[in-house]
Design an enzyme around this catalytic site. Structure first.
Site, PDB file in Angstrom:
ATOM      1  N   LYS A   1      -9.440 -32.021 -20.915  1.00 16.66           N
ATOM      2  CA  LYS A   1      -9.497 -32.325 -19.481  1.00 16.66           C
ATOM      3  C   LYS A   1      -8.688 -31.788 -18.568  1.00 16.66           C
ATOM      4  O   LYS A   1      -8.848 -31.297 -17.364  1.00 16.66           O
ATOM      5  CB  LYS A   1      -9.104 -33.865 -19.732  1.00 16.66           C
ATOM      6  CG  LYS A   1      -8.862 -34.368 -18.107  1.00 16.66           C
ATOM      7  CD  LYS A   1      -8.311 -35.851 -17.980  1.00 16.66           C
ATOM      8  CE  LYS A   1      -7.210 -36.391 -18.532  1.00 16.66           C
ATOM      9  NZ  LYS A   1      -6.136 -36.262 -17.235  1.00 16.66           N
ATOM     10  N   ASN A   2      -7.381 -31.471 -18.996  1.00 15.30           N
ATOM     11  CA  ASN A   2      -6.363 -31.094 -18.219  1.00 15.30           C
ATOM     12  C   ASN A   2      -6.258 -29.598 -18.041  1.00 15.30           C
ATOM     13  O   ASN A   2      -5.437 -29.032 -17.173  1.00 15.30           O
ATOM     14  CB  ASN A   2      -4.924 -31.399 -18.635  1.00 15.30           C
ATOM     15  CG  ASN A   2      -4.714 -33.043 -18.741  1.00 15.30           C
ATOM     16  OD1 ASN A   2      -5.214 -33.657 -17.970  1.00 15.30           O
ATOM     17  ND2 ASN A   2      -3.528 -33.440 -19.219  1.00 15.30           N
TER      18      ASN A   2
ATOM     19  N   CYS B   1       2.069 -43.301  -9.133  1.00 10.56           N
ATOM     20  CA  CYS B   1       1.178 -43.640  -9.824  1.00 10.56           C
ATOM     21  C   CYS B   1       1.765 -44.648 -11.060  1.00 10.56           C
ATOM     22  O   CYS B   1       3.068 -44.675 -10.932  1.00 10.56           O
ATOM     23  CB  CYS B   1       0.231 -42.475 -10.688  1.00 10.56           C
ATOM     24  SG  CYS B   1       0.942 -41.837 -12.005  1.00 10.56           S
TER      25      CYS B   1
ATOM     26  N   ARG C   1       6.161 -39.073  -9.366  1.00 10.65           N
ATOM     27  CA  ARG C   1       5.418 -37.898  -9.669  1.00 10.65           C
ATOM     28  C   ARG C   1       5.322 -37.169  -8.297  1.00 10.65           C
ATOM     29  O   ARG C   1       4.212 -36.996  -7.523  1.00 10.65           O
ATOM     30  CB  ARG C   1       4.264 -38.277  -9.973  1.00 10.65           C
ATOM     31  CG  ARG C   1       4.137 -38.620 -11.432  1.00 10.65           C
ATOM     32  CD  ARG C   1       2.666 -39.079 -12.287  1.00 10.65           C
ATOM     33  NE  ARG C   1       2.127 -37.741 -12.568  1.00 10.65           N
ATOM     34  CZ  ARG C   1       0.918 -37.790 -13.322  1.00 10.65           C
ATOM     35  NH1 ARG C   1       0.227 -38.837 -13.377  1.00 10.65           N
ATOM     36  NH2 ARG C   1       0.474 -36.684 -13.643  1.00 10.65           N
TER      37      ARG C   1
ATOM     38  N   ASP D   1       1.971 -36.918 -23.500  1.00 12.51           N
ATOM     39  CA  ASP D   1       0.594 -37.463 -23.470  1.00 12.51           C
ATOM     40  C   ASP D   1       0.305 -37.972 -24.761  1.00 12.51           C
ATOM     41  O   ASP D   1      -0.724 -38.666 -24.835  1.00 12.51           O
ATOM     42  CB  ASP D   1      -0.660 -36.531 -22.994  1.00 12.51           C
ATOM     43  CG  ASP D   1      -0.218 -36.190 -21.484  1.00 12.51           C
ATOM     44  OD1 ASP D   1      -0.872 -35.204 -21.053  1.00 12.51           O
ATOM     45  OD2 ASP D   1       0.462 -36.796 -20.720  1.00 12.51           O
TER      46      ASP D   1
ATOM     47  N   ARG E   1     -11.260 -41.702 -18.005  1.00 13.35           N
ATOM     48  CA  ARG E   1     -10.843 -40.742 -17.565  1.00 13.35           C
ATOM     49  C   ARG E   1     -10.320 -39.641 -18.375  1.00 13.35           C
ATOM     50  O   ARG E   1     -10.392 -38.281 -17.908  1.00 13.35           O
ATOM     51  CB  ARG E   1      -9.468 -41.165 -16.626  1.00 13.35           C
ATOM     52  CG  ARG E   1      -9.518 -42.165 -15.675  1.00 13.35           C
ATOM     53  CD  ARG E   1      -8.253 -42.238 -14.641  1.00 13.35           C
ATOM     54  NE  ARG E   1      -7.881 -40.789 -13.978  1.00 13.35           N
ATOM     55  CZ  ARG E   1      -7.179 -40.824 -12.915  1.00 13.35           C
ATOM     56  NH1 ARG E   1      -6.408 -41.935 -12.755  1.00 13.35           N
ATOM     57  NH2 ARG E   1      -6.922 -39.675 -12.533  1.00 13.35           N
TER      58      ARG E   1
HETATM   59  C1  EPZ Z   1       0.334 -32.590 -16.066  1.00 11.40           C
HETATM   60  O1  EPZ Z   1       0.815 -33.712 -14.986  1.00 11.40           O
HETATM   61  C2  EPZ Z   1      -0.854 -33.483 -16.845  1.00 11.40           C
HETATM   62  N1  EPZ Z   1      -1.928 -33.735 -16.087  1.00 11.40           N
HETATM   63  C3  EPZ Z   1      -0.264 -34.829 -17.488  1.00 11.40           C
HETATM   64  O2  EPZ Z   1      -1.359 -35.434 -18.123  1.00 11.40           O
HETATM   65  C4  EPZ Z   1       0.891 -34.685 -18.308  1.00 11.40           C
HETATM   66  O3  EPZ Z   1       1.419 -35.921 -18.535  1.00 11.40           O
HETATM   67  C5  EPZ Z   1       1.813 -33.817 -17.602  1.00 11.40           C
HETATM   68  O4  EPZ Z   1       1.372 -32.603 -17.103  1.00 11.40           O
HETATM   69  C6  EPZ Z   1       3.076 -33.429 -18.390  1.00 11.40           C
HETATM   70  O5  EPZ Z   1       2.816 -32.683 -19.347  1.00 11.40           O
HETATM   71  C7  EPZ Z   1      -3.012 -32.766 -15.728  1.00 11.40           C
HETATM   72  O6  EPZ Z   1      -2.801 -31.545 -16.263  1.00 11.40           O
HETATM   73  C8  EPZ Z   1      -3.841 -33.177 -14.745  1.00 11.40           C
HETATM   74  P1  EPZ Z   1       4.313 -32.292 -14.275  1.00 11.40           P
HETATM   75  P2  EPZ Z   1       1.431 -32.840 -13.843  1.00 11.40           P
HETATM   76  O7  EPZ Z   1       4.197 -31.798 -12.711  1.00 11.40           O
HETATM   77  O8  EPZ Z   1       1.398 -31.595 -13.615  1.00 11.40           O
HETATM   78  C9  EPZ Z   1       8.365 -34.074 -12.231  1.00 11.40           C
HETATM   79  C10 EPZ Z   1      -2.672 -37.229 -18.870  1.00 11.40           C
HETATM   80  O9  EPZ Z   1      -2.490 -38.369 -19.227  1.00 11.40           O
HETATM   81  N2  EPZ Z   1       7.975 -33.084 -10.997  1.00 11.40           N
HETATM   82  O10 EPZ Z   1       4.424 -31.525 -15.451  1.00 11.40           O
HETATM   83  O11 EPZ Z   1       1.351 -33.925 -12.640  1.00 11.40           O
HETATM   84  C11 EPZ Z   1       7.349 -35.372 -12.328  1.00 11.40           C
HETATM   85  O12 EPZ Z   1       7.603 -36.268 -11.626  1.00 11.40           O
HETATM   86  C12 EPZ Z   1      -2.002 -36.810 -17.747  1.00 11.40           C
HETATM   87  O13 EPZ Z   1      -3.617 -36.502 -19.192  1.00 11.40           O
HETATM   88  C13 EPZ Z   1       8.718 -33.041  -9.921  1.00 11.40           C
HETATM   89  O14 EPZ Z   1       9.803 -33.647  -9.969  1.00 11.40           O
HETATM   90  O15 EPZ Z   1       3.004 -33.388 -14.404  1.00 11.40           O
HETATM   91  C14 EPZ Z   1       7.466 -35.635 -13.763  1.00 11.40           C
HETATM   92  O16 EPZ Z   1       8.513 -36.174 -14.062  1.00 11.40           O
HETATM   93  C15 EPZ Z   1      -0.823 -37.757 -17.428  1.00 11.40           C
HETATM   94  N3  EPZ Z   1       8.390 -32.384  -8.790  1.00 11.40           N
HETATM   95  C16 EPZ Z   1       7.868 -34.276 -14.493  1.00 11.40           C
HETATM   96  O17 EPZ Z   1       8.140 -33.141 -13.450  1.00 11.40           O
HETATM   97  C17 EPZ Z   1       7.196 -31.726  -8.801  1.00 11.40           C
HETATM   98  O18 EPZ Z   1       6.944 -30.964  -7.766  1.00 11.40           O
HETATM   99  C18 EPZ Z   1       6.504 -33.369 -15.335  1.00 11.40           C
HETATM  100  O19 EPZ Z   1       5.435 -33.380 -14.129  1.00 11.40           O
HETATM  101  C19 EPZ Z   1       6.392 -32.067  -9.659  1.00 11.40           C
HETATM  102  C20 EPZ Z   1       6.729 -32.592 -11.141  1.00 11.40           C
END
Ligand code: EPZ
Length: 421
Positions: A22-23, A117, A122, A305, A397
């Site tokens: 999915k991701n 969320c 996030r 995850d 989802r």
């Molecule tokens: C991706 O989300 C995945 N989703 C998530 O999977 C997964 O948990 C996550 O990566 C971490 O591996 C998809 O790929 C669609 P991040 P993403 O940006 O990209 C902080 C699932 O269950 N952050 O790597 O949104 C953020 O708050 C989902 O399949 C900032 O501070 O995750 C978090 O604490 C849930 N500023 C950390 O980084 C930013 O601009 C990691 O988030 C962006 C992120």
């Protein structure tokens, strides 16, 4: 709203096909916006998130058809409203990764800020800082971010925090920038590498994907692509935990073993036996599970995850486990529900102490987010008696027809449509 009812206590046996990731798929859908030529994505999982992204692409002017294989024709995007509206972005935050492609290809776009969320705030500050480093002019107002750039120009950017989506958004934007871009402290997840493979198929010039530094030489235009999505390492990991906790013996067909080392290491530490076979990964659950300490980390560390799923294994293990969530600030929503099923878990900040060994008992429980709902299904598989899981739309989802696939492995699980409440 649908509910899933499980009568626990059955060992899982047999084989299950692992679907496309999915991701990875969601970002590959966004990549189609970088070209004005049609693209095709194969081996897609039939998930609500994939359909939601398809609807967003249609809203942007693409012609989209198909589900297992999705054909996307972006020819008419320029005539569309290059806006990702609030009601779409709040449904699925991955919608924000249309920013990079739209800005790079059309020079402007307007995207709703995603808001928080269930698992955390996030923010997308790193996405925006990275795009600014490529010359984007960004305005935040009325809950939306407006981005403009006549033509992005190559630049250097060091991410303050490792972000999968941020890396992907900026990498996509840089493919059409004028000049070379160097991105540092990027995410190394397999989904980043998979996206880079697709972009290179489109004609992008990218090196370093999968490492912590990615370099992109911008080009003037990109072609369409035809790509089969890599199997889902988190879905495979979830089924692997199901086999391990039910003393089962399950072959995960097409499981992406190379992307599952951290999960496999923890399953083996807990006493499961994982055999890498020619067509996938076979997982055999032990008579007695041992406790494991886990700390979630960016890839190649243990995936956040998979945290909720492994917490169920820890609850079944004979001893105490410590599970630390370092990526998201609120990803223990499954704990109160697991405790209602007889688990003994105490949360202290970013850490959860799991005192295992108690037999879980079936209960009525509520799903709160995608992976938390997966953990409730896993708990139901081993609990004595009946477990009823409500708000299973969270599950839909990320897991295609999970109740049918678990039933095919011998579980007693049924879905009831339009249940009251
Ligand atoms: C991706 O989300 C995945 N989703 C998530 O999977 C997964 O948990 C996550 O990566 C971490 O591996 C998809 O790929 C669609 P991040 P993403 O940006 O990209 C902080 C699932 O269950 N952050 O790597 O949104 C953020 O708050 C989902 O399949 C900032 O501070 O995750 C978090 O604490 C849930 N500023 C950390 O980084 C930013 O601009 C990691 O988030 C962006 C992120």
């Amino acid at each position: 709203m649908d509910k899933i009812v499980i009568h626990g206590g059955h060992r899982l046996r047999g084989e299950v096909v692992i679907h496309g990731a999915k991701n990875a798929a969601l970002l590959i859908q966004c990549a189609a916006l970088l070209s004005d030529k049609p693209s095709a994505i194969r081996h897609l999982p039939k998930l609500s998130d994939i359909a939601t992204m398809g609807s967003l692409l249609e809203h942007l002017g693409c012609e989209v058809e198909g589900d297992r294989t999705m054909n996307i024709d972006p020819t008419r995007v320029a005539e569309g409203s290059l806006e990702a509206p609030y009601d779409m972005v709040k449904t699925m935050r991955a919608s924000v990764t249309v920013m990079g492609p739209l800005l790079a290809r059309y020079g402007h776009c307007r995207v709703s800020l995603p808001g928080g969320c269930a698992i955390g705030a996030r923010p997308i500050d790193q996405h925006l800082k990275g795009l600014e480093a490529l010359g984007a002019k960004i305005t935040l107002r009325h809950g939306y971010v407006d981005l403009k750039a006549r033509r992005l120009k190559g630049g250097s950017f060091m991410f303050d925090t490792v972000t999968v989506g941020g890396t992907q958004n900026v990498m996509m934007a840089a493919t059409l920038a004028k000049g070379t871009s160097r991105l540092e402290n990027v995410a190394r997840e397999p989904e980043v590498e998979e996206l880079a493979r697709v972009l290179v198929k489109m004609g992008a010039q990218i090196t370093g994907a999968g490492s912590s530094v990615i370099e992109i030489e911008g080009v003037d235009e990109l072609m369409g692509f035809d790509h089969a999505v890599v199997p889902d390492r988190i879905e495979a990991g979830t089924f692997a935990v199901a086999a391990a906790i039910t003393r089962g013996d399950v072959l995960l067909l097409d499981a992406p073993v190379d992307h599952m080392h951290a999960t496999i290491a923890k399953l083996e530490e807990a006493g499961a036996v994982c055999h890498v076979e020619s067509d996938g990964l076979r997982v055999v659950g032990p008579e007695r599970l041992e406790p494991v300490d886990i700390s979630t980390r960016p890839y190649p560390g243990f995936a956040t995850d998979m945290q909720a799923q492994m917490m169920v294994l820890a609850a079944c293990a004979h001893g105490q486990s410590l599970i630390t969530e370092t990526i998201f600030e609120n990803r223990f929503m499954h704990v109160p529900e697991l405790n209602r099923m007889g688990a003994d878990i105490t949360v202290q900040g970013h850490a959860a102490v799991v005192r295992g060994g108690s037999r879980l008992t079936g209960a009525e429980v509520m799903a709160t987010d995608l992976r938390a709902s997966a953990s409730l299904v896993l708990a139901g598989l081993v609990a004595s008696g009946k477990t009823e899981i409500r708000r299973v739309y969270h599950l839909d989802r990320g897991y295609e027809a999970i109740e049918k696939r678990l039933r095919g492995l011998g579980a007693n699980v049924r879905r009831y449509h339009r249940a009251k409440g």
